[in-house]
Every structure is written in C-alpha cells, then in structure tokens.
Scaffold this active site. Structure first.
Site, PDB file in Angstrom:
ATOM      1  N   ASN A  79      99.421  39.131  -9.826  1.00  0.00           N
ATOM      2  CA  ASN A  79      98.967  40.418  -9.290  1.00  0.00           C
ATOM      3  C   ASN A  79      98.740  40.402  -7.781  1.00  0.00           C
ATOM      4  O   ASN A  79      98.860  41.435  -7.131  1.00  0.00           O
ATOM      5  CB  ASN A  79      97.672  40.818 -10.016  1.00  0.00           C
ATOM      6  CG  ASN A  79      96.906  41.874  -9.249  1.00  0.00           C
ATOM      7  OD1 ASN A  79      97.238  43.059  -9.277  1.00  0.00           O
ATOM      8  ND2 ASN A  79      95.852  41.445  -8.533  1.00  0.00           N
TER       9      ASN A  79
ATOM     10  N   TYR B  65     107.791  45.359   1.982  1.00  0.00           N
ATOM     11  CA  TYR B  65     107.037  45.518   0.734  1.00  0.00           C
ATOM     12  C   TYR B  65     107.985  45.853  -0.416  1.00  0.00           C
ATOM     13  O   TYR B  65     107.926  45.234  -1.484  1.00  0.00           O
ATOM     14  CB  TYR B  65     105.977  46.602   0.906  1.00  0.00           C
ATOM     15  CG  TYR B  65     105.058  46.760  -0.280  1.00  0.00           C
ATOM     16  CD1 TYR B  65     104.066  45.819  -0.543  1.00  0.00           C
ATOM     17  CD2 TYR B  65     105.171  47.856  -1.137  1.00  0.00           C
ATOM     18  CE1 TYR B  65     103.213  45.974  -1.636  1.00  0.00           C
ATOM     19  CE2 TYR B  65     104.325  48.020  -2.214  1.00  0.00           C
ATOM     20  CZ  TYR B  65     103.338  47.073  -2.469  1.00  0.00           C
ATOM     21  OH  TYR B  65     102.501  47.231  -3.548  1.00  0.00           O
ATOM     22  N   ALA B  66     108.877  46.822  -0.188  1.00  0.00           N
ATOM     23  CA  ALA B  66     109.820  47.207  -1.248  1.00  0.00           C
ATOM     24  C   ALA B  66     110.740  46.047  -1.601  1.00  0.00           C
ATOM     25  O   ALA B  66     111.044  45.821  -2.783  1.00  0.00           O
ATOM     26  CB  ALA B  66     110.628  48.425  -0.805  1.00  0.00           C
ATOM     27  N   ALA B  67     111.168  45.290  -0.585  1.00  0.00           N
ATOM     28  CA  ALA B  67     112.031  44.131  -0.850  1.00  0.00           C
ATOM     29  C   ALA B  67     111.294  43.102  -1.701  1.00  0.00           C
ATOM     30  O   ALA B  67     111.849  42.530  -2.643  1.00  0.00           O
ATOM     31  CB  ALA B  67     112.492  43.499   0.464  1.00  0.00           C
ATOM     32  N   SER B  68     110.014  42.887  -1.394  1.00  0.00           N
ATOM     33  CA  SER B  68     109.249  41.887  -2.151  1.00  0.00           C
ATOM     34  C   SER B  68     109.055  42.328  -3.597  1.00  0.00           C
ATOM     35  O   SER B  68     109.073  41.513  -4.515  1.00  0.00           O
ATOM     36  CB  SER B  68     107.890  41.636  -1.483  1.00  0.00           C
ATOM     37  OG  SER B  68     107.011  42.739  -1.665  1.00  0.00           O
TER      38      SER B  68
HETATM   39  N1  LIG Z   1      97.013  49.932  -4.881  1.00  0.00           N
HETATM   40  C1  LIG Z   1      98.205  50.464  -5.104  1.00  0.00           C
HETATM   41  O1  LIG Z   1      98.451  51.649  -4.873  1.00  0.00           O
HETATM   42  C2  LIG Z   1      99.311  49.618  -5.671  1.00  0.00           C
HETATM   43  C3  LIG Z   1     100.476  50.271  -6.107  1.00  0.00           C
HETATM   44  C4  LIG Z   1     101.504  49.531  -6.619  1.00  0.00           C
HETATM   45  C5  LIG Z   1     101.397  48.161  -6.698  1.00  0.00           C
HETATM   46  N2  LIG Z   1     100.260  47.540  -6.257  1.00  0.00           N
HETATM   47  C6  LIG Z   1     100.205  46.087  -6.370  1.00  0.00           C
HETATM   48  O2  LIG Z   1      99.108  45.728  -7.167  1.00  0.00           O
HETATM   49  C7  LIG Z   1      98.645  44.429  -6.793  1.00  0.00           C
HETATM   50  C8  LIG Z   1      97.153  44.486  -6.557  1.00  0.00           C
HETATM   51  O3  LIG Z   1      96.918  45.418  -5.519  1.00  0.00           O
HETATM   52  P1  LIG Z   1      95.488  46.047  -5.176  1.00  0.00           P
HETATM   53  O4  LIG Z   1      95.725  47.479  -4.885  1.00  0.00           O
HETATM   54  O5  LIG Z   1      94.480  45.660  -6.208  1.00  0.00           O
HETATM   55  O6  LIG Z   1      95.248  45.324  -3.773  1.00  0.00           O
HETATM   56  P2  LIG Z   1      93.987  44.582  -3.141  1.00  0.00           P
HETATM   57  O7  LIG Z   1      94.334  44.401  -1.722  1.00  0.00           O
HETATM   58  O8  LIG Z   1      92.731  45.315  -3.485  1.00  0.00           O
HETATM   59  O9  LIG Z   1      93.973  43.178  -3.913  1.00  0.00           O
HETATM   60  C9  LIG Z   1      94.952  42.205  -3.698  1.00  0.00           C
HETATM   61  C10 LIG Z   1      94.302  40.846  -3.795  1.00  0.00           C
HETATM   62  O10 LIG Z   1      95.325  39.840  -3.582  1.00  0.00           O
HETATM   63  C11 LIG Z   1      94.728  38.814  -2.804  1.00  0.00           C
HETATM   64  N3  LIG Z   1      95.734  38.044  -2.065  1.00  0.00           N
HETATM   65  C12 LIG Z   1      96.476  38.478  -1.021  1.00  0.00           C
HETATM   66  N4  LIG Z   1      97.229  37.486  -0.542  1.00  0.00           N
HETATM   67  C13 LIG Z   1      96.950  36.379  -1.283  1.00  0.00           C
HETATM   68  C14 LIG Z   1      97.392  35.035  -1.256  1.00  0.00           C
HETATM   69  N5  LIG Z   1      98.294  34.604  -0.347  1.00  0.00           N
HETATM   70  N6  LIG Z   1      96.890  34.171  -2.163  1.00  0.00           N
HETATM   71  C15 LIG Z   1      95.970  34.588  -3.060  1.00  0.00           C
HETATM   72  N7  LIG Z   1      95.511  35.850  -3.138  1.00  0.00           N
HETATM   73  C16 LIG Z   1      95.989  36.737  -2.244  1.00  0.00           C
HETATM   74  C17 LIG Z   1      93.792  39.547  -1.852  1.00  0.00           C
HETATM   75  O11 LIG Z   1      92.808  38.676  -1.298  1.00  0.00           O
HETATM   76  C18 LIG Z   1      93.215  40.629  -2.746  1.00  0.00           C
HETATM   77  O12 LIG Z   1      92.011  40.237  -3.357  1.00  0.00           O
HETATM   78  C19 LIG Z   1      99.463  44.046  -5.564  1.00  0.00           C
HETATM   79  O13 LIG Z   1     100.527  43.195  -5.943  1.00  0.00           O
HETATM   80  C20 LIG Z   1      99.979  45.364  -5.060  1.00  0.00           C
HETATM   81  O14 LIG Z   1     101.170  45.205  -4.321  1.00  0.00           O
HETATM   82  C21 LIG Z   1      99.207  48.246  -5.747  1.00  0.00           C
END
Ligand SMILES: NC(=O)c1ccc[n+]([C@@H]2O[C@H](COP(=O)([O-])OP(=O)(O)OC[C@H]3O[C@@H](n4cnc5c(N)ncnc54)[C@H](O)[C@@H]3O)[C@@H](O)[C@H]2O)c1
Length: 248
Positions: free
Chosen positions: A90, A156-159
C-alpha cells in the site's frame, strides 16, 4: 471500530501492511486486525502515530526502496510469526502536478522506486516463505490514474501502471503455489496524500463520480479484505476499481 470486533474473516492469518502509519494503510491494518489477523505495519516513519493504538500488533520503520532493509524486516516477521499469509503493498508517494517536460529525475525515481520497486522488494522478501507453505494473498494498491491518466501525473501514473502489470505477472508466476495476486485501483480518497488539493478539486471529483462522494480509506480497506479473505479465493490477476464509478 474496536480491535477484534469483526467477523473473524482473517482469523489466524499473518498480514504485513506497508504504509500502515496513516491513511488507507492504517484503515486496512485496523480492519484486518479486527477480522482476526496478526498485523505487522511497515512504514518509513511512525511520527504521526508514535504510540500503539491497536491498529497493528507489530510495527517496523523501514524504507521500502531499500531492498536489504526490506529483506531483513521480512526475515524478522518470519522469525517472530513463523509465516506471512497476506502482503498489502500500500505504501506510496506522489509529488503534485508536474508537466512531463519539467519532471525531474529525482521525482521520477522517488515515485517509481517507492510505488513500484518497493512492492517488488516486499514480494521478494515474503514470497519464498509463501511458496513453501503453498498459500499467499498479495494485494497491491494502484490508482485510477494508472489507466485514465491525468495531466501532470507522468511518474505517478507510470508507477501505478507498473504495479498493475506486476499484478498480472505475479498472478501467473505464483498461482501454482496457491498465491493469489490482485490490485485495487482507488479513486480520490480523502487522506493526507491529498491534503494540498483544495475544495475545488474535490468538488470536481465528486461531480464526476456517479456515487456522488469522495472515497474514504475504509472503502478501500473493505475491498482489500474481500480479496484477502476466503471470499476472494478464486480471484487472481484482477484490478478492482474502488472509485464510486469514476472510471468508465
Ligand atoms: N489518497 C488517494 O486519493 C489515493 C488514490 C489512489 C491510490 N492511492 C494509493 O493508496 C496508497 C495509500 O495512500 P494514502 O492516501 O493512504 O497516502 P498517505 O500518504 O496517507 O500514506 C502513505 C504511507 O506510505 C508511507 N511511505 C511512503 N514512502 C515509503 C517508503 N519508501 N517506505 C515505507 N513507507 C513509505 C508513508 O510514510 C505513508 O504513511 C498509495 O499507494 C497511494 O498511491 C491513494
């Protein structure tokens, strides 16, 4: 939600949730724990939640970009818990809206290394043990942006497209060992990741969403629970949108 107040759908399972300190990861840890799993949270930092609050049984500070550190933490979980049944990839980062022509190499690296390669590192750390036991549930968190794109979201989209591709590859590679691999593709979810977006962006998203609201972290956690539990046992290689109908 009380810890252990669920229906036991993950009773006896051991789950690692990455990015568990907040947002979608925290909601997932809470829900999985409530459903009976032993939950290990991995995150870069636990500053926002310095003390235990029942979301996870164990936590570790680990940078998913560091393959060695992830392998080490995976070994610690296997030593402590004896196995890993569920891995939720996640953790993720985004860095605002940047036109493709001015996207910097460090920003590209940060997003690809965290969102895509970080998931690979976690898989490499736990899959040998899953294969040995003939069971595993790998869940990847993608995004609607993987398929739909959005101006300024090249890296981001690429990842996220990368993680969807890996989902399909791993489903085929690991299926013969009883390991399913699926992804969820959330739409806009109200978390710290989106804090910088103003109410106007949120209004536009809601307007384009048939269900007429933004997503909550719990919406995504419940979809992940379906895929992690026995209910989802014949589903693999799938990418499930969790976006209120935002994507066509
Ligand atoms: N919030 C949205 O609208 C949304 C939409 C689609 C997808 N996502 C995806 O959902 C996932 C969670 O997102 P979120 O909204 O809860 O974000 P968030 O920023 O609240 O939480 C992400 C967590 O990942 C941790 N993290 C970042 N880099 C890290 C690393 N190198 N090693 C370990 N931990 C790391 C951060 O410390 C953070 O606690 C992500 O992959 C995000 O791309 C989010």
């Amino acid at each position: 939600m009380n810890a252990r107040a669920g229906n036991g759908r993950l009773e006896g399972r051991v789950a690692i949730v990455t990015g568990a300190s907040r947002g979608i990861g925290r909601a997932t840890a809470l829900l999985f724990r409530a459903e009976g799993a032993v939950v290990i949270g991995w995150d870069l930092s636990w500053r926002e939640r310095p003390g235990p609050d029942g979301a996870e049984d164990l936590r570790a500070e680990v940078d998913l970009r560091d393959a060695e550190a992830v392998r080490f933490e995976g070994g610690r979980v296997l030593d402590a818990a004896g196995r890993v049944d569920i891995l939720v990839n996640n953790a993720g980062v985004t860095r605002g809206f940047v036109p493709a022509e001015s996207l910097s190499a460090p920003a590209w690296d940060l997003m690809l290394d965290t969102n895509a390669r970080g998931a690979l590192h976690a898989v490499q750390a736990v899959v040998p043990a899953m294969k040995a036991r003939g069971y595993g549930r790998i869940l990847n968190v993608s995004s609607v942006l993987a398929r739909h794109g959005f101006p300024g979201q090249t890296a981001y989209a690429a990842s996220k497209a990368a993680i969807e591709g890996m989902t399909r590859v791993w489903a085929k590679e690991f299926g013969p060992w009883g390991i399913t691999v699926n992804a969820v593709a959330p739409g806009y979810v109200r978390t710290a990741m989106n804090e910088a977006n103003g109410p106007e962006v949120e209004r536009q998203v809601v307007e384009r969403t048939p269900l007429g609201r933004l997503g909550e972290s719990e919406d995504v956690a419940r979809a992940l629970l379906f895929l992690a539990s026995a209910d989802g046992s014949f589903v693999t290689g799938a990418v499930l949108p969790v976006d209120g109908g935002f994507s066509p």
